[in-house]
Design a protein around this motif. Structure first.
Motif, mmCIF file in Angstrom:
data_model
loop_
_atom_site.group_PDB
_atom_site.id
_atom_site.type_symbol
_atom_site.label_atom_id
_atom_site.label_comp_id
_atom_site.label_asym_id
_atom_site.label_seq_id
_atom_site.Cartn_x
_atom_site.Cartn_y
_atom_site.Cartn_z
ATOM 1 N N ALA A 41 84.053 15.075 49.542
ATOM 2 C CA ALA A 41 82.607 14.974 49.786
ATOM 3 C C ALA A 41 81.860 14.829 48.468
ATOM 4 C CB ALA A 41 82.118 16.208 50.548
ATOM 5 N N ARG A 42 82.266 15.586 47.451
ATOM 6 C CA ARG A 42 81.604 15.476 46.141
ATOM 7 C C ARG A 42 81.845 14.103 45.513
ATOM 8 N NH1 ARG A 42 79.114 19.831 44.550
ATOM 9 N NH2 ARG A 42 79.663 21.888 45.401
ATOM 10 N N ALA A 43 83.044 13.578 45.668
ATOM 11 C CA ALA A 43 83.336 12.251 45.124
ATOM 12 C C ALA A 43 82.494 11.186 45.821
ATOM 13 C CB ALA A 43 84.824 11.943 45.285
ATOM 14 N N LEU A 44 82.419 11.261 47.143
ATOM 15 C CA LEU A 44 81.629 10.281 47.885
ATOM 16 C C LEU A 44 80.148 10.396 47.542
ATOM 17 C CD1 LEU A 44 83.503 10.646 51.285
ATOM 18 C CD2 LEU A 44 83.401 8.563 49.900
ATOM 19 N N ALA A 45 79.662 11.627 47.369
ATOM 20 C CA ALA A 45 78.266 11.814 46.977
ATOM 21 C C ALA A 45 77.996 11.197 45.604
ATOM 22 C CB ALA A 45 77.924 13.301 46.969
ATOM 23 N N ALA A 46 78.926 11.399 44.662
ATOM 24 C CA ALA A 46 78.745 10.851 43.316
ATOM 25 C C ALA A 46 78.702 9.327 43.352
ATOM 26 C CB ALA A 46 79.865 11.336 42.400
ATOM 27 N N LEU A 47 79.580 8.728 44.143
ATOM 28 C CA LEU A 47 79.574 7.269 44.259
ATOM 29 C C LEU A 47 78.273 6.783 44.896
ATOM 30 C CD1 LEU A 47 83.240 6.780 45.520
ATOM 31 C CD2 LEU A 47 82.361 6.085 43.289
ATOM 32 N N ASP A 48 77.864 7.443 45.968
ATOM 33 C CA ASP A 48 76.646 7.031 46.677
ATOM 34 C C ASP A 48 75.430 7.149 45.780
ATOM 35 O OD1 ASP A 48 75.331 6.216 49.128
ATOM 36 O OD2 ASP A 48 74.583 8.271 49.293
ATOM 37 N N ARG A 49 75.357 8.211 45.002
ATOM 38 C CA ARG A 49 74.190 8.424 44.147
ATOM 39 C C ARG A 49 74.157 7.470 42.966
ATOM 40 N NH1 ARG A 49 75.004 14.950 44.905
ATOM 41 N NH2 ARG A 49 73.960 15.068 46.941
ATOM 42 N N ARG A 50 75.286 6.866 42.665
ATOM 43 C CA ARG A 50 75.332 5.826 41.629
ATOM 44 C C ARG A 50 75.171 4.433 42.219
ATOM 45 N NH1 ARG A 50 80.790 8.054 39.430
ATOM 46 N NH2 ARG A 50 81.235 5.862 39.042
ATOM 47 N N GLY A 51 74.920 4.371 43.533
ATOM 48 C CA GLY A 51 74.697 3.086 44.189
ATOM 49 C C GLY A 51 75.967 2.307 44.459
ATOM 50 N N ILE A 52 77.114 2.965 44.447
ATOM 51 C CA ILE A 52 78.397 2.296 44.689
ATOM 52 C C ILE A 52 78.710 2.376 46.181
ATOM 53 C CG2 ILE A 52 80.877 2.328 44.218
ATOM 54 C CD1 ILE A 52 80.201 3.556 41.489
ATOM 55 N N ARG A 53 78.878 1.233 46.811
ATOM 56 C CA ARG A 53 79.160 1.193 48.242
ATOM 57 C C ARG A 53 80.584 1.669 48.530
ATOM 58 N NH1 ARG A 53 75.273 -1.527 51.138
ATOM 59 N NH2 ARG A 53 73.772 -2.725 49.915
ATOM 60 N N THR A 54 80.763 2.248 49.714
ATOM 61 C CA THR A 54 82.073 2.813 50.077
ATOM 62 C C THR A 54 82.500 2.331 51.466
ATOM 63 O OG1 THR A 54 80.915 4.791 50.882
ATOM 64 C CG2 THR A 54 81.810 4.874 48.650
ATOM 65 N N PRO A 55 82.682 1.025 51.654
ATOM 66 C CA PRO A 55 83.050 0.499 52.985
ATOM 67 C C PRO A 55 84.546 0.680 53.256
ATOM 68 C CG PRO A 55 82.868 -1.302 51.439
ATOM 69 C CD PRO A 55 82.504 -0.056 50.671
ATOM 70 N N ALA A 372 91.918 4.745 46.763
ATOM 71 C CA ALA A 372 90.811 3.923 47.252
ATOM 72 C C ALA A 372 89.504 4.318 46.590
ATOM 73 C CB ALA A 372 90.703 4.053 48.774
ATOM 74 N N LEU A 373 89.277 5.606 46.418
ATOM 75 C CA LEU A 373 88.056 6.077 45.763
ATOM 76 C C LEU A 373 88.031 5.677 44.290
ATOM 77 C CD1 LEU A 373 87.730 9.629 47.352
ATOM 78 C CD2 LEU A 373 86.321 7.624 47.838
ATOM 79 N N GLN A 374 89.187 5.771 43.641
ATOM 80 C CA GLN A 374 89.257 5.385 42.242
ATOM 81 C C GLN A 374 88.956 3.905 42.083
ATOM 82 O OE1 GLN A 374 89.562 7.268 39.442
ATOM 83 N NE2 GLN A 374 89.118 5.330 38.431
ATOM 84 N N ALA A 375 89.465 3.081 43.002
ATOM 85 C CA ALA A 375 89.213 1.648 42.943
ATOM 86 C C ALA A 375 87.720 1.352 43.089
ATOM 87 C CB ALA A 375 89.997 0.939 44.023
ATOM 88 N N LEU A 376 87.061 2.068 43.986
ATOM 89 C CA LEU A 376 85.623 1.872 44.152
ATOM 90 C C LEU A 376 84.867 2.267 42.896
ATOM 91 C CD1 LEU A 376 85.188 3.262 47.769
ATOM 92 C CD2 LEU A 376 84.932 0.869 47.061
ATOM 93 N N ALA A 377 85.270 3.358 42.277
ATOM 94 C CA ALA A 377 84.576 3.845 41.088
ATOM 95 C C ALA A 377 84.740 2.896 39.911
ATOM 96 C CB ALA A 377 85.097 5.225 40.714
#
Length: 379
Positions: A41-55, A372-377
């Motif tokens: 949840a913290r990782a997804l929040a960090a990505l979202d708050r940086r404007g990185i999409r997570t489809p 997958a999260l690392q790739a998005l980041a």
């Protein structure tokens, strides 16, 4: 440490072990699994708050069925599903065939044909909501097994009669934001007066069972007659034996004294909630209305159970963290002044629920999630 680093450093087996899981109560999940979900949840929040999409789950259907009113949780489900690339669909439970006698198992089979995830709120009748969710899950699983369908269709409890796990997990994340480690922190969950209706017990039950697993000193305050379920009391007591403590008092002032966190929230009188079970089973709509009238009348015996400036001054340093799942009955559960001072805090508390739901769906459905999260980041 950045949130994405926390995910990378998780034991891969911990995320693999979450694949296909449904969160129906926090009590039945090991602490390590709850920790893994919060890290995601913290990782997804960090990505979202940086404007990185997570489809991560494109073109999938995320059904949610609500048998009770909701604003924040409906928004959290829709926001979570949309950010994962899913299509959220939210329906009123009264519009389903459940109202015409369709069983929960049958409902699960029907939804399992098309859905890729299911959220359920069913919180008003003791003994029904969590059982309904488990039966729906059986219907889904039986259908998938019978048809050799490889889809994973997790269920997320969006509040039942026993627990409100996405709320308590969001609350825990917010507490960790503000306080860090909860070990030896003094946290009060208190009944508060409400003139509106007999609210479910499950928010308070979820909090006492979850927070006692993290070493906090948890105090539950309620007037006589407003007991929580025996199962939640037994679980909280057993959990606290591993560190921290759990006590029950019938004095709101005592509960607030030296507390670092206060969570004043109304719920219905236990004996009347049990009467509602019988009236509901009989289909006695007039009886249900009469029980509701008596519940509100009973609440009025305790109008002085309010979170006000005087009680906040009793807390540790006079500035305890005020929390609420919202909406609060302003002027009854809490004074306008106390709420005004906490407006931003309770909004940030509420926002964590969306990321908890995202994490539950992602950990249940996405293989090799850390990669997958690392790739998005790194995009």
């Amino acid at each position: 440490m950045a949130a994405i680093d926390e995910v990378e450093q998780l034991d891969p087996a911990a995320l693999v072990g979450l694949h296909g899981r449904s969160l129906l109560t926090t009590q039945e999940w090991p602490v390590a699994d709850l920790d893994a979900v919060r890290a995601v949840a913290r990782a997804l929040a960090a990505l979202d708050r940086r404007g990185i999409r997570t489809p991560l789950l494109p073109h999938e259907l995320a059904w949610a069925v609500f048998f009770d009113k909701s604003t924040r949780t409906k928004s959290a489900w829709a926001g979570a599903a949309a950010r994962l690339g899913m299509h959220p669909e939210i329906v009123d439970g009264s519009t389903t065939q459940v109202s015409h006698g369709e069983t929960a198992v049958e409902t699960g089979a029907m939804l399992g044909m098309n859905a890729h995830a299911l959220g359920v709120r069913h919180d008003l009748i003791l003994g029904e909501g969590n059982t309904f969710m488990r039966d729906v899950k059986k219907g889904i699983d039986d259908y998938l097994d019978a048809t050799d369908d490889s889809r994973c269709v997790p269920i997320v409890n969006l509040q039942c009669d026993v627990d409100h796990p996405t709320q308590s997990m969001a609350d825990l994340l917010w507490l960790e934001d503000k306080l860090g480690d909860l070990a030896d922190r003094r946290i009060t969950i208190s009944w508060a007066y409400s003139p509106s209706y007999a609210k479910p017990l499950s928010v308070a039950q979820g909090l006492v069972t979850l927070l006692t697993r993290y070493g906090a000193h948890v105090t539950l305050a309620r007037p006589p007659g407003y007991e929580l379920s025996d199962a939640s009391m037994e679980a909280a007591t057993a959990n606290a034996a591993g560190g921290g403590s759990f006590r029950v008092v019938d004095d709101m002032d005592e509960a607030f004294r030296e507390a670092e966190v206060v969570y004043p929230k109304s719920w219905g009188a236990h004996d009347l909630m049990e009467e509602r079970v019988i009236a509901n089973a009989l289909g006695d709509s007039l009886g249900l209305k009469e029980i509701e009238r008596r519940a509100v009348e009973r609440n009025a015996d305790f109008t002085d159970w309010i979170c006000d400036e005087r009680r906040m001054a009793l807390t540790g340093g006079g500035d305890a963290l005020y929390m609420h799942c919202l909406p609060a009955d302003i002027g009854d559960e809490v004074t306008p002044g106390v709420m005004a001072a906490a407006t931003i805090d309770v909004a940030r508390e509420a926002q964590w629920k969306m990321y908890v739901i995202m994490a539950l769906l992602a950990t249940a459905k996405v293989p090799d999630l850390a990669a997958a999260l690392q790739a998005l980041a790194s995009e």
